[in-house]
Enzyme design. Structure first.
Site: not given
Length: 440
Positions: A412, A416
């Protein structure tokens, strides 16, 4: 030139050190070109290192079980017909390197703030550990307090990574609890040495204790490091792979007869993944500090379970440039060589993305750990027949379809939910749109 240095080779993009597991020669032995000198091991592969020259083993610099940084000399060979008094020493990696005085001392890597560590301390610190200390501003005194998990208490790369992570968290915590009206001190209190968190386990008389093997320890360290480095997020889709299943069932015998290879689902899935990586280059990447490295090659690794229960990840190079025949050949060759422990060092290097097949164990879904320094890994579940709604020109009907869960774990820091989800959905789409009339 009288002597030749054998250097610890680089066995993978993220491999910075290796363990010597066995010497096949001793000082004074005569060797010919391509004779095996030693066996080394990393968290990725075991490999035998041959001699590039003929001569006599003049010096062995490290013992069995020593951990050696990549690029350091592990042995010196006196070349055939050379006099021992000559002092020029080429190396295995650079035969035309400048002459260096013959010496039995290990090379010292100068690290600001830690250059006197090995002189003033009873502990040995590898060049890799000292380099990490320099980059993180860890003083010699602070380094002395780090608990080592290596042989004889030696501080390893994993120890340093754990300590650095703990150190950063301590700094953040200290800043957060400071009173808003107080100025933040520019001198941060030294964090305590990282401690290995262990669960207290009771052992009864009926229990059996099995020592972890070397490879299992390395895998464990690599997995812990990955979770510490990358914030993992997992997305899941369910794909209708009926066309893929029916095509393979219909064509598998003809495929083997024509190409001499058994085709499984893995080459078809790999083809879909390679196409999706081209569509979404942000997933075919690595993170280096504040830099994002977008890989130009699409090299897909596949996790292979070994008879010992351990795992290894051979890599299909340039997967996006190969058709199903080429991918099938690579999948079968690498899987067989992995199970027979015959993979070459190049077979496990350069991966940019990894696939792991939970379905081979009849699992429907999983949340895999990213194979560093990659930023994503795909898990494929078992294929099951399910009732599903099918849209037809005359209306919706319920039919039996072959369904499979695909789960993607991604880093992450740079991937995303929008990117990870779209990439995963694209893989599912490619599998669902597989041409059931595809010709061989």
């Amino acid at each position: 030139m009288s002597t030749f240095e054998i250097l610890m080779p680089k066995m993978g993009e993220s491999v910075e050190e290796a363990t010597i597991t066995k010497w096949f020669v001793s000082e004074g032995d005569t060797v010919q070109e391509d004779d095996v000198l030693l066996e080394i091991a990393t968290d990725k592969v075991d490999s035998e290192i041959p001699s590039p020259v003929a001569g006599t083993i003049k010096e062995i610099k490290y013992a069995t079980d020593d951990v050696v940084a990549v690029g350091l000399p592990v042995a010196v060979i006196l070349l055939e017909g050379a006099e021992d008094s000559v002092e020029e020493t080429p190396t295995a990696s650079s035969p035309k390197s400048a002459p260096t005085p013959a010496t039995t001392d290990l090379p010292v890597v100068e690290v600001a703030g830690t250059d006197s560590i090995n002189k003033d301390s009873d502990r040995f610190y590898s060049p890799l550990v000292r380099s990490m200390a320099k980059e993180e501003g860890i003083s010699a005194g602070e380094l002395e307090k780090i608990a080592g998990s290596g042989k004889d208490g030696r501080v390893t790369k994993t120890d340093m990574q754990s300590y650095i992570a703990n150190r950063a968290q301590q700094v953040t915590t200290n800043a957060a609890v400071s009173a808003p009206s107080q100025a933040v001190s520019t001198t941060v209190t030294q964090a305590p040495a990282a401690k290995e968190h262990k669960v207290n386990v009771s052992v009864s008389a009926n229990d059996e204790i099995v020592q972890m093997g070397r490879m299992r320890k390395l895998i464990a360290d690599h997995m812990v490091m990955s979770k510490q480095v990358s914030p993992h997020v997992t997305s899941v889709v369910e794909a209708d792979v009926t066309n893929m299943v029916l095509w393979r069932t219909k064509m598998k015998d003809a495929f083997q007869k024509k190409y001499g290879e058994k085709i499984t689902y893995m080459p078809i899935i790999t083809e879909a993944v390679a196409k999706a990586l081209r569509d979404f280059p942000g997933v075919n990447a690595s993170v280096d500090g504040d830099n994002i490295i977008l890989r130009k090659d699409v090299n897909v690794g596949m996790a292979v379970s070994l008879p010992s229960g351990d795992l290894i990840v051979p890599v299909i190079k340039h997967a996006d440039q190969k058709n199903l025949v080429g991918l099938t050949g690579d999948v079968n060759r690498l899987a067989n060589q992995a199970r027979e422990n015959k993979l070459a060092p190049d077979d496990i290097q350069g991966g940019t993305f990894t696939i792991t097949n939970f379905g081979s164990f009849k699992n429907i879904i999983g949340t895999p750990i990213i194979n560093q320094p990659q930023v994503a890994i795909l898990a494929t579940g078992s294929i099951e027949k399910k009732p599903a709604v099918i849209e037809t020109p005359t209306g919706d009907v319920i039919g039996i379809r072959h369904k499979m869960f695909l789960s993607l774990s991604y880093d992450h820091r740079i991937v995303d939910g929008a990117l990870g989800g779209a990439f995963l959905r694209r893989i599912g789409d490619y599998l669902e749109e597989f041409d059931i009339n595809k010709e061989l």
